[in-house]
Design an enzyme around this catalytic site. Structure first.
Site, PDB file in Angstrom:
ATOM      1  CD  GLU A 119     -49.764 -29.857  11.301  1.00 59.87           C
ATOM      2  OE1 GLU A 119     -49.277 -30.335  10.266  1.00 59.87           O
ATOM      3  OE2 GLU A 119     -49.108 -29.124  12.079  1.00 59.87           O
ATOM      4  CG  ASP A 144     -49.828 -26.935   7.070  1.00 57.13           C
ATOM      5  OD1 ASP A 144     -49.387 -25.839   7.469  1.00 57.13           O
ATOM      6  OD2 ASP A 144     -49.624 -28.004   7.672  1.00 57.13           O
TER       7      ASP A 144
END
Length: 510
Positions: free
Chosen positions: A325, A354
């Site tokens: 990511e 997140d």
């Protein structure tokens, strides 16, 4: 804990293309049976009640020990892809799900990931060392990793076409305005024109650096810096008067391709034609252990997955832990891009988690509307809002702008949304009144830094958001009544998500 001694004792799991994941942990686990000895239908309140701050915090301490496996290579704890710390993270996730038995079908998805490191850099323009100058992510080094010298060569029309680059770019440093096309396109055009380096200056007022990425590597990319508009303006004025501006550019960096792994766990019960999907990213940046970013999301998913085993479901739940990511949403992009259409259509929504425990937190909900995104995104947003309101908690909307792993899902027609607690943004006076904390400081003062360790997590906020994650899973695993059916052939409105989004992960790409 050291990599050498630990690896000598560990077993291995072989991934789909031969990537090995070392197994480090054999933790004890609380019994998974429901208190009554049965598995009743999923209930949101019951699942939320099983979320424990003590269990989450214990997982965070374990994850920090895993991050220490990166010390031999990086001289500090890290879980960046390719590091022993990330391999340990994958091992921990994998084994924790394995312990849950046949409740989940567990799989690895190996994929090639581009990884970049910047070791040193320097930009001098005339007699100045601009404070806002910063190398683009995934930039190649300057020639032979040595300083290069030349004049600034002004590029026309924001450098999106090869014809924008005048002959004097060759052997000099291309000076390019931001806008209209990806930074990688500008750098590639500069390289094709013979530039020895490139500087992309901002077209928005300000003196702060902006984080950009060149994206997919090209053999024509050149060492590329970003620069604020305020610091670029004096040089633009000189160039407009045909006055030469000399510069020295230096970047020592590497860009390489490695193999890494997404981990996917799907319940073996529940309708596999109506998949409730959620994800977090398993990696950190190279500069720190990433216990909040995104250790909190990673561990929230693990804890919810663990407690979910005490219930039966109507709809299948799919958990995902993405790799890469921090390099630009690589794992989630790969996953969605390789999904057959029929499998894409089974996913009713994707929920992104997140950074769940920022120390100077705000309860943030992505402002995902049906007008700009696949239909269902707004209903998901409203679920989060309704939960916060039901708990008597304040919340705030934040842009749905491509900064996390929902991006690939939205671009491929899958409704999405999520919550967060803030990164490098500054808490306002109003937000201080809403959430407490410190006005004028970042939500996470250790964002992408070495200090993102166990002490960087607000456990109270983390527990609140993990309960909300549990609520989102329980709600849709029980019933999708009222949630819009997939509209795979939907044509999005002009000016929607794809046209306006400038981020791809933490970095801007144009």
């Amino acid at each position: 804990m050291r990599v050498s001694s630990t690896l000598a004792q560990c077993a291995t799991i072989v991934g789909a293309v031969g990537l090995q994941i070392p197994l480090f942990w054999k933790p004890s686990q609380a019994p998974l049976d429901h208190p009554n000895g049965t598995k009743p239908l999923i209930n949101s309140t019951e699942l939320q009640d099983l979320i424990s701050g003590d269990r989450l915090y214990a997982r965070a301490k374990k994850l920090f020990e895993i991050a220490k496996l990166g010390e031999d290579e990086y001289n500090h704890p890290t879980r960046v892809i390719g590091s022993a710390g990330h391999l340990g993270t994958l091992s921990y996730i994998y084994e924790q799900i394995l312990q849950l038995g046949d409740y989940y079908q567990l799989s690895n998805q190996s994929f090639p990931a581009v990884s970049g490191n910047i070791f040193q850099y320097r930009l001098v323009i005339g007699n100045d060392v601009p404070k806002s100058a910063y190398p683009m992510s995934l930039t190649p080094p300057t020639r032979d990793k040595e300083p290069v010298y030349g004049n600034l060569a002004l590029v026309k029309n924001q450098g999106c076409q090869s014809t924008d680059f005048p002959p004097e770019v060759a052997g000099n440093i291309a000076f390019i305005e931001r806008g209209l096309c990806p930074f990688g396109t500008k750098s590639e055009n500069a390289g094709r024109a013979g530039a020895i380096a490139a500087i992309v200056y901002d077209n928005q007022n300000g003196s702060s650096p902006f984080g950009g990425t060149l994206g997919t590597p090209s053999p024509y990319h050149v060492a590329t810096f970003s620069l604020s508009k305020d610091e670029a303006t004096p040089y633009l004025k000189k160039l407009a008067k045909n006055k030469p501006v000399d510069a020295i550019a230096f970047i020592d960096s590497e860009v390489k391709t490695i193999l890494t792994i997404n981990i996917i766990a799907q319940t073996t019960s529940g309708s596999a034609s109506n998949i409730v999907m959620l994800g977090a990213h398993s990696d950190s940046v190279a500069s720190g252990p990433g216990i909040n970013d995104d250790g909190t999301g990673t561990l929230s998913l693990l804890e919810v997955a663990t407690q979910l085993t005490k219930f039966s479901l109507h709809n299948a739940v799919r958990f995902a832990w993405w790799a890469g990511e921090e390099e630009g949403l690589l794992g989630s992009d790969y996953y969605v891009a390789t999904l057959p259409r029929a499998e894409n259509e089974k996913i009713r929504m994707f929920m992104d988690y997140d950074m769940m425990g920022s120390p100077n937190f705000a309860y943030q909900v992505y402002n995902a509307t049906n007008a700009r995104n696949p239909v269902g995104s707004q209903e998901l947003r409203d679920l989060y809002v309704g939960w916060y309101e039901g708990q008597g908690l304040n919340y705030t909307f934040i842009p749905f702008d491509g900064r996390s792993d929902y991006d690939g899902f939205i671009r491929n027609g899958i409704p999405g949304g999520g919550i967060a607690t803030g990164a490098e943004g500054v808490k306002s006076k109003v937000e201080k009144e809403m959430f407490g904390g410190r006005e004028g400081e970042w939500y996470d003062p250790c964002y992408h830094q070495l200090c993102d360790d166990v002490g960087n997590v607000n456990v109270s906020a983390w527990v609140v958001n993990t309960k909300l994650i549990a609520h989102s899973v329980a709600t849709y695993a029980e019933s999708l009544e009222g949630f819009p059916k997939r509209r795979v052939d939907e044509v999005r409105m002009e000016g929607g998500y794809e046209e306006e989004t400038k981020f791809h992960g933490a970095k801007m790409f144009w």
